[in-house]
Write an enzyme that holds these catalytic residues in place. Structure first.
Site, short mmCIF file in Angstrom:
data_model
loop_
_atom_site.label_atom_id
_atom_site.label_comp_id
_atom_site.label_asym_id
_atom_site.label_seq_id
_atom_site.Cartn_x
_atom_site.Cartn_y
_atom_site.Cartn_z
N GLU A 155 37.70 37.60 29.96
CA GLU A 155 38.10 36.50 29.46
C GLU A 155 38.32 35.21 30.55
O GLU A 155 38.93 34.39 30.19
CB GLU A 155 39.35 36.87 28.58
CG GLU A 155 39.63 35.74 27.41
CD GLU A 155 38.39 35.93 26.46
OE1 GLU A 155 38.06 36.86 26.01
OE2 GLU A 155 38.03 34.69 26.29
C1 LIG Z 1 36.74 45.97 31.75
C2 LIG Z 1 36.14 44.97 31.36
C3 LIG Z 1 35.91 44.60 30.09
C4 LIG Z 1 35.37 43.54 29.46
N1 LIG Z 1 35.24 43.27 28.04
C5 LIG Z 1 34.20 42.44 27.51
C6 LIG Z 1 34.12 42.25 26.21
O1 LIG Z 1 34.71 42.72 25.60
N2 LIG Z 1 33.18 41.27 25.93
C7 LIG Z 1 32.37 40.68 26.45
O2 LIG Z 1 31.57 39.69 26.17
N3 LIG Z 1 32.56 40.63 27.98
C8 LIG Z 1 33.52 41.53 28.46
N4 LIG Z 1 33.82 41.59 30.06
C9 LIG Z 1 32.85 40.82 30.52
C10 LIG Z 1 33.90 40.02 31.55
O3 LIG Z 1 34.31 38.85 30.60
C11 LIG Z 1 33.17 39.28 32.78
O4 LIG Z 1 33.16 40.47 33.60
C12 LIG Z 1 33.55 38.12 33.14
O5 LIG Z 1 33.32 36.94 32.27
C13 LIG Z 1 32.81 37.71 34.70
O6 LIG Z 1 31.63 37.70 34.58
P1 LIG Z 1 30.98 38.60 35.46
O7 LIG Z 1 31.29 39.73 35.52
O8 LIG Z 1 29.35 38.45 35.28
O9 LIG Z 1 31.01 37.89 36.77
P2 LIG Z 1 30.29 36.54 37.64
O10 LIG Z 1 30.18 35.56 36.52
O11 LIG Z 1 29.00 37.06 38.40
O12 LIG Z 1 31.19 35.98 38.43
C14 LIG Z 1 31.32 36.58 39.99
C15 LIG Z 1 32.28 35.86 40.82
O13 LIG Z 1 31.82 34.17 40.95
C16 LIG Z 1 32.67 33.53 40.36
N5 LIG Z 1 32.24 32.28 39.59
C17 LIG Z 1 31.24 32.25 38.67
N6 LIG Z 1 31.04 31.20 38.37
C18 LIG Z 1 31.79 30.48 38.94
C19 LIG Z 1 31.95 28.67 38.95
N7 LIG Z 1 31.35 27.89 38.17
N8 LIG Z 1 32.74 28.28 39.77
C20 LIG Z 1 33.57 29.23 40.43
N9 LIG Z 1 33.51 30.49 40.77
C21 LIG Z 1 32.60 30.92 39.81
C22 LIG Z 1 33.81 34.30 39.50
O14 LIG Z 1 35.10 33.56 39.35
C23 LIG Z 1 33.65 35.57 40.21
O15 LIG Z 1 34.66 35.64 41.18
C24 LIG Z 1 34.42 42.71 30.33
C25 LIG Z 1 34.39 43.07 31.60
C26 LIG Z 1 35.06 44.16 32.30
C27 LIG Z 1 35.01 44.43 33.73
#
Ligand SMILES: Cc1cc2nc3c(=O)[nH]c(=O)nc-3n(C[C@H](O)[C@H](O)[C@H](O)COP(=O)(O)OP(=O)(O)OC[C@H]3O[C@@H](n4cnc5c(N)ncnc54)[C@H](O)[C@@H]3O)c2cc1C
Length: 599
Positions: A441
């Site tokens: 989220e």
């Molecule tokens: C157990 C679990 C349940 C989940 N449930 C759902 C669900 O029900 N529905 C759904 O749609 N998704 C779900 N998610 C996905 C979750 O919302 C994403 O994992 C999360 O939004 C982060 O995206 P990412 O994993 O691609 O990380 P990335 O976006 O690749 O981020 C990697 C790092 O980069 C940083 N970063 C990225 N962009 C920026 C920026 N602009 N400025 C500073 N830092 C930045 C982030 O803070 C993070 O530290 C779930 C994830 C998990 C692990």
């Protein structure tokens, strides 16, 4: 072994004294929810949590949800039956508007109900959490037909809901969503694509699941302005409301995770066999905009996870510290070994856990009350002011509470010594379960960007400075405190508010000319805001507690404890604000200077 006990006294105090439930009960539609009714709901939730949900928390950790034949998720033993009881007791619709079949309790009260579910069984609580998110999407922009077909079953908990945003290449950056939605000419769409990390993408509780899916139509523009929102049910629903054919959507695998093992995190495949039938919510290309409107509620809900897990970790640690006997009291010559709670360092950890949990709860419930006023107060100006306050507080409730829950659950393990590292005590599970809350989220980094960028930078700090002015005004009130504790709290709060003002003014002044430098300090800035805003609530609480003690009556032990936790928070948390100011205003050079190739 400790059992969860609902912190009824603190919940009642926060609702009554800080959130002013008497004022909320004057709002149209909330007339039935006075303090007694609210506490009756909270007590019932507490009983359900202790008797039904908490006993399954460890089972779910040890026997995770699994994927069986036919792409069917099988939930851990006992979960299906617990869900049936949860639904039959009416908990699935407790926060939903009566217009759509719910009970519509105020957000301030629901915040505490939600905290209870998170404390007892975080992984279980995610299914109702996601369903409420999907219900809100349909309430907000679903056509009357979609609402009529899906909402009654979802509010009754007969069907659950999911949110399908994330894809392998699109996480924080949803502009990169690639799932396709092809119009069929009959008002429906065929959906093709893969979604990952979908919480409760499948389960064995109910005979249907309503997926809310972000996808692009063929003519959609690139980026965030080309994303639409669709309802894609697991089973199609016939005209008469009965369940029809299986739709072309399935869970193809489950993730193996660090925590929340009972919550199935699914890879969802759409359109392997001709396309999953989907129904547009609202208008094409406005999906992300709808998601943003709903985001406040979803982020607030995840912030409450931080509070619930912290409360549970604290209770477990306090119980252990009273039982475990080890080492002599440092203040006594000779003597026998004592329960570890006598050791000052253990007390420090317990006070740190408790004071931060109370501070998070106070901030969330006060924000919940502002949400209630923003929706229902008859006075437009009050509604607008409340809405601006809520917008500012949401990244704090989400980002700061979940960040703080890491420290609290960490200390929960530490209090247990070696047994904290051993799964049997349960402390490690809270630590592992809490870890996800700063990630999904919107990560803490994304919350911090939202605070410093959208909520403060872009509006020239108007709301932020108005809230700071309110904190400053409160100093005159706080000056009425007479004890040494209140004087110490006042002194620390004044320093923190001063640090908050100067740092916020620095961010506003530099937003236009050094945006990278400002964003480099975004997370410490979020912490500075979280600590000061909740320290303000703790100071209000301490002052009220002192006044109640002076007037006599009531629970004097509780009031004295409240002053003690507020004092601890002032000396240990508010005192960090000077360092946080330095990190934000002077830290960007160190963050940004090193060349990328040197990493
Ligand atoms: C157990 C679990 C349940 C989940 N449930 C759902 C669900 O029900 N529905 C759904 O749609 N998704 C779900 N998610 C996905 C979750 O919302 C994403 O994992 C999360 O939004 C982060 O995206 P990412 O994993 O691609 O990380 P990335 O976006 O690749 O981020 C990697 C790092 O980069 C940083 N970063 C990225 N962009 C920026 C920026 N602009 N400025 C500073 N830092 C930045 C982030 O803070 C993070 O530290 C779930 C994830 C998990 C692990």
């Amino acid at each position: 072994m400790s059992t969860y006990a609902t912190p009824l006294k603190d919940m009642e105090f926060v609702l009554k004294e800080l959130a002013r439930i008497d004022e909320i009960a004057k709002l149209p539609g909330y007339e039935d929810t006075d303090l007694d009714t609210a506490m009756a709901i909270i007590e019932e939730a507490g009983k359900f949590a202790t008797n039904v949900l908490e006993p399954l928390n460890r089972t779910g950790d040890q026997q995770p949800a699994r994927l069986a034949k036919g792409n069917q998720v099988v939930m851990p033993p006992g979960f299906k039956e617990a869900y049936r009881q949860f639904r039959e007791a009416g908990w699935t619709g407790v926060s939903i508007d009566p217009e759509h079949g719910g009970q519509g309790i105020p957000v301030a009260v629901n915040t505490l109900v939600e905290e209870i579910w998170r404390s007892a069984n975080h992984a279980f609580s995610l299914c109702p959490l996601l369903t409420v998110g999907a219900i809100h999407a349909l309430e907000l922009r679903g056509s009357p037909e979609l609402q009529a077909r899906y909402l009654p079953k979802m509010v009754a908990g007969e069907w659950t809901g999911t949110m399908n945003l994330t894809e392998p290449q699109a996480g924080s950056d949803l502009a990169l969503v690639r799932t396709r939605a092809e119009p069929q000419g009959d008002g429906t769409y065929r959906i093709f694509g893969t979604k990952i990390f979908i919480t409760y993408g499948d389960q064995d509780y109910t005979d249907n699941i309503v997926h809310l899916v972000l996808a692009r139509t063929p003519t959609a523009p690139e980026g965030v302005k080309g994303i639409s929102l669709f309802v894609v049910p697991k089973f199609l629903v016939n005209e008469d409301g009965t369940i029809g054919k299986r739709n072309d959507v399935k869970a193809v695998s489950l993730e193996h995770k660090m925590g929340i093992h009972a919550s199935p995190t699914c890879v969802m495949q759409y359109g392997d066999a001709g396309g999953a039938i989907g129904y547009l919510v609202g208008e094409e290309n406005r999906g992300l905009e709808y998601m943003f409107i709903m985001m406040n509620a979803a982020r607030f809900a995840v912030g409450i996870e931080g509070i619930g897990l912290s409360e549970r970790a604290y209770q477990r640690a306090a119980a252990y510290a009273k039982e475990r006997v080890q080492s002599k009291d440092v203040g006594e010559k000779g003597g026998a070994s004592v329960p570890i709670i006598r050791h000052p360092d253990i007390r420090r950890m317990l006070m740190s856990m408790r004071s931060q949990t109370e501070a998070m709860r106070a901030l969330a419930v006060v924000t919940g009350a502002a949400i209630d006023h923003s929706k229902r107060n008859p006075d437009e100006e009050t509604r607008n002011r409340a809405r601006a306050f809520v917008d500012l507080m949401i990244p704090l409730v989400k980002g700061w509470s979940t960040d703080t829950a890491q420290n609290v659950t960490y200390d929960g393990v530490q209090v247990h010594g070696g047994m904290g590292f051993i799964e049997e005590t349960g402390a490690a599970q809270h630590y592992r379960d809490a870890r996800i809350t700063t990630i999904y989220e919107g990560t803490t980094g994304i919350q911090a960007n939202d605070l410093i960028g959208r909520k403060i930078g872009r509006e020239g700090g108007r709301t932020a400075l108005a809230v700071i002015a309110e904190m400053e005004k409160f100093d005159a009130e706080l000056a009425k405190g007479t004890s040494d504790d209140l004087k110490a709290i006042r002194a620390q709060l004044a320093k923190a508010v001063e640090a908050l003002r100067s740092t916020t003014e620095w961010a506003i002044a530099n937003f236009g000319n050094d945006v990278r430098g400002v964003f480099a300090g975004a997370v410490p800035f979020l912490r500075l805001w979280g600590i000061t805003a909740s320290g303000w609530q703790m100071a209000r609480a301490a002052l009220i507690a002192e006044q109640r003690l002076a007037s006599g009556g009531g629970d004097s032990t509780f009031y004295r404890s409240k002053i003690a936790t507020a004092r601890f928070f002032a000396d240990h948390s508010l005192a960090q604000t000077a360092a946080l100011r330095h990190q934000v205003t002077a830290g960007s050079r160190g963050t940004l200077e090193m060349p990328e190739e040197a990493f």
